[in-house]
Enzyme design. Structure first.
Site, PDB file in Angstrom:
ATOM      1  N   THR A   1       0.848  -1.196   0.000  1.00 46.56           N
ATOM      2  CA  THR A   1       0.000   0.000   0.000  1.00 46.56           C
ATOM      3  C   THR A   1       0.881   1.242   0.000  1.00 46.56           C
ATOM      4  O   THR A   1       0.676   2.174  -0.788  1.00 46.56           O
ATOM      5  CB  THR A   1      -0.939   0.006   1.230  1.00 46.56           C
TER       6      THR A   1
ATOM      7  N   ASN B   1      -5.476  -9.508  -7.801  1.00 44.02           N
ATOM      8  CA  ASN B   1      -5.632 -10.184  -6.515  1.00 44.02           C
ATOM      9  C   ASN B   1      -6.973 -10.880  -6.349  1.00 44.02           C
ATOM     10  O   ASN B   1      -7.146 -11.664  -5.426  1.00 44.02           O
ATOM     11  CB  ASN B   1      -5.411  -9.193  -5.369  1.00 44.02           C
TER      12      ASN B   1
ATOM     13  N   GLN C   1       1.013  -9.469  -6.108  1.00 41.62           N
ATOM     14  CA  GLN C   1       0.553 -10.865  -6.234  1.00 41.62           C
ATOM     15  C   GLN C   1       1.448 -11.666  -7.177  1.00 41.62           C
ATOM     16  O   GLN C   1       1.394 -12.894  -7.172  1.00 41.62           O
ATOM     17  CB  GLN C   1      -0.896 -10.915  -6.740  1.00 41.62           C
TER      18      GLN C   1
ATOM     19  N   SER D   1       5.166  -6.857  -1.471  1.00 39.69           N
ATOM     20  CA  SER D   1       4.872  -6.926  -0.046  1.00 39.69           C
ATOM     21  C   SER D   1       5.280  -8.280   0.505  1.00 39.69           C
ATOM     22  O   SER D   1       4.988  -9.312  -0.091  1.00 39.69           O
ATOM     23  CB  SER D   1       3.376  -6.708   0.163  1.00 39.69           C
TER      24      SER D   1
ATOM     25  N   HIS E   1       4.242 -10.036   3.099  1.00 36.84           N
ATOM     26  CA  HIS E   1       3.254 -10.981   3.616  1.00 36.84           C
ATOM     27  C   HIS E   1       2.438 -11.685   2.535  1.00 36.84           C
ATOM     28  O   HIS E   1       1.611 -12.546   2.824  1.00 36.84           O
ATOM     29  CB  HIS E   1       2.336 -10.316   4.654  1.00 36.84           C
TER      30      HIS E   1
ATOM     31  N   THR F   1      13.325   4.699  10.526  1.00 35.64           N
ATOM     32  CA  THR F   1      14.210   3.594  10.899  1.00 35.64           C
ATOM     33  C   THR F   1      13.722   2.305  10.269  1.00 35.64           C
ATOM     34  O   THR F   1      12.529   1.992  10.329  1.00 35.64           O
ATOM     35  CB  THR F   1      14.237   3.449  12.434  1.00 35.64           C
TER      36      THR F   1
ATOM     37  N   CYS G   1     -10.319  -6.932   0.845  1.00 37.35           N
ATOM     38  CA  CYS G   1     -10.346  -5.503   1.120  1.00 37.35           C
ATOM     39  C   CYS G   1     -11.744  -4.922   0.949  1.00 37.35           C
ATOM     40  O   CYS G   1     -12.069  -3.911   1.527  1.00 37.35           O
ATOM     41  CB  CYS G   1      -9.398  -4.766   0.189  1.00 37.35           C
TER      42      CYS G   1
HETATM   43  C1  PLP Z   1      -2.216  -7.057  -0.768  1.00 39.76           C
HETATM   44  C2  PLP Z   1      -2.056  -6.148  -1.924  1.00 39.76           C
HETATM   45  C3  PLP Z   1      -1.687  -4.811  -1.753  1.00 39.76           C
HETATM   46  C4  PLP Z   1      -1.502  -4.212  -0.382  1.00 39.76           C
HETATM   47  O1  PLP Z   1      -0.372  -4.739   0.251  1.00 39.76           O
HETATM   48  P1  PLP Z   1      -0.101  -4.455   1.809  1.00 39.76           P
HETATM   49  O2  PLP Z   1       1.322  -4.873   1.983  1.00 39.76           O
HETATM   50  O3  PLP Z   1      -1.047  -5.333   2.536  1.00 39.76           O
HETATM   51  O4  PLP Z   1      -0.297  -3.021   2.054  1.00 39.76           O
HETATM   52  C5  PLP Z   1      -1.534  -4.037  -2.879  1.00 39.76           C
HETATM   53  N1  PLP Z   1      -1.716  -4.524  -4.101  1.00 39.76           N
HETATM   54  C6  PLP Z   1      -2.075  -5.810  -4.311  1.00 39.76           C
HETATM   55  C7  PLP Z   1      -2.256  -6.305  -5.707  1.00 39.76           C
HETATM   56  C8  PLP Z   1      -2.254  -6.658  -3.229  1.00 39.76           C
HETATM   57  O5  PLP Z   1      -2.617  -7.914  -3.444  1.00 39.76           O
END
Ligand code: PLP
Length: 409
Positions: A74, A153, A181, A201, A203, A242, A328
């Protein structure tokens, strides 16, 4: 097999044990601030961050200097879009994106529109693809940025990124790709694909939450950004604050593992996905796959179950973690903007489930899910007056047809 089953890997993924192991020392003994230049604690943290930068860069064919750490995709999307828009505002104030982007991209663009920028939202076809030709036609002399995601996603559609990159290059427009993704699931190469900025990202690829990266091209061309967070001038002044050293180490390790295992994992997940799809299609009528049959993320399946409310279906499948629409947007009752964009009718859009298969899902879990989905859909359909009417209608139709056939015979 353990219950509950997690099958919502587009929302987030569990942390891989190897990633956790790499992170742990940086939460205990090696707690230094990577920006501390005067002692070994700082040097140790900095060395770990440098290694992670290398691991991330290798996965997408970038140089370590081009990796900026953020709090997640994000923030990366916000920084890429608002940062480029602000820096190049004297050159032009036009941005091109697409209707099926993630909220982080769409909402960043909405904010810019309120600040006097012009944004073109490209439509998609029934599979969710943008048309590179349409993109070419949308570019004007004041276009400064194109932002198109690598893989969707919700429906898993993988965009023709290389062609989009080529169009952007031809016209000298910067290309940002939200590859959150895609990275670690399908090959992503910033050189081959002509990507100038790329969001990812941790996670979403078996790393920890709250850490991500933005790739920012340094050469041919050198991309400039105005920061959106000001402070100590970390990350080449592009993102102060940081560094989350354990998180950064986790993202690096997750990228290293993905680089080594992506090929075989994609094959395994594609097989699981097809097993899931075929299992469901064989047991149920009036189910419709959303997105492209093959040009989709290995672990993604999105299906509409006619005559069944997606939310009720999920309630009946409490032991399986799935999503109706995107995680979301499932807080709102609006049908998914992605399903709407590919032309799924409102009633069918409300009946869709997103299956997100990941590294730790098994064949046994897929088979259980197929069985339970079939049971629940059949149960709910038995309760649905609409379904009863439709069935009676189609039976009448069949009888009419048979009668007509026998009369003409
Ligand atoms: C999950 C996702 C995000 C947001 O990622 P975060 O690290 O949770 O802020 C943005 N773009 C796509 C395509 C996602 O799947």
């Amino acid at each position: 097999m353990r219950i509950p089953i997690y099958m919502d890997n587009h929302a987030t993924t569990p942390v891989d044990a190897r990633v956790l192991e790499a992170m742990l020392p940086y939460l205990t003994d090696k707690f230094g601030n990577a920006a501390s230049r005067n002692h070994s604690f700082g040097w140790e943290a900095e060395a770990a961050v440098d290694e992670a930068r290398g691991q991330i860069a290798r996965l997408v064919n970038a140089s370590p200097k081009e990796i900026i750490f953020t709090s997640g995709a994000t923030e990366s999307d916000n920084l890429a879009i608002k940062g480029v828009a602000e820096f190049y505002k004297d050159k032009g104030k036009h941005i091109i994106t697409c209707v099926t982007e993630h909220r982080a991209v769409l909402d960043s663009c909405k904010v810019l529109e309120r600040r006097g920028y012009e944004v073109t939202y490209l439509p998609v076809d029934r599979y969710g693809f943008v048309d590179p030709e349409q993109l070419r036609e949308a570019i004007t002399d004041s276009t400064v940025l194109i932002s198109i995601m690598a893989a969707n996603n919700e429906i898993g559609t993988i965009h023709p990124i290389k062609e989009i990159g080529r169009v952007a290059k031809e016209r000298g427009v910067l290309f940002h790709c939200d590859a959150t993704q895609g990275v670690g699931k399908v090959p992503v190469d910033v050189e081959e694909m002509g990507i100038d900025l790329l969001s990812m990202s941790a996670h979403k690829l078996y790393g920890p939450k709250g850490v991500g990266a933005l790739y920012v091209r340094l050469k041919r061309p050198r991309v400039r950004l105005s920061p959106i967070i000001d402070g100590g001038g970390h990350e080449n002044g592009m993102r102060s604050g940081t560094l989350n050293v354990p998180g950064v180490v986790g993202l690096g390790k997750a990228c290293q593992i993905a680089g080594e295992e992506l090929g075989q994992e994609a094959v395994r997940l594609t097989q699981l996905r097809e097993r899931l799809k075929e299992g469901i299609m064989n047991r149920l009528s009036e189910v419709y796959v959303n997105g492209h049959p093959t040009q989709r993320l290995p672990g993604n399946m999105n299906i509409s179950f006619a005559y069944v409310e997606g939310e009720s279906l999920l309630m009946g499948l409490k032991e399986i973690a799935l999503s109706s629409g995107s995680a979301c947007t499932s807080a709102s009752l609006e049908p998914s903007h992605v399903l709407r964009a590919i032309g799924v009718k409102e009633d069918l859009a409300h009946t869709s489930l997103r299956f997100g298969l990941g590294r730790f899902n098994t064949e046994e879990e897929v088979d259980y899910t197929v069985r339970r989905v079939a049971e629940e859909v059949s149960r709910l359909r038995k309760l649905s007056p609409l379904y009863a009417m439709a069935k009676a209608g189609s039976q009448k139709g069949q009888e009419r047809e048979l009668k007509a056939q026998s009369e003409s015979a």
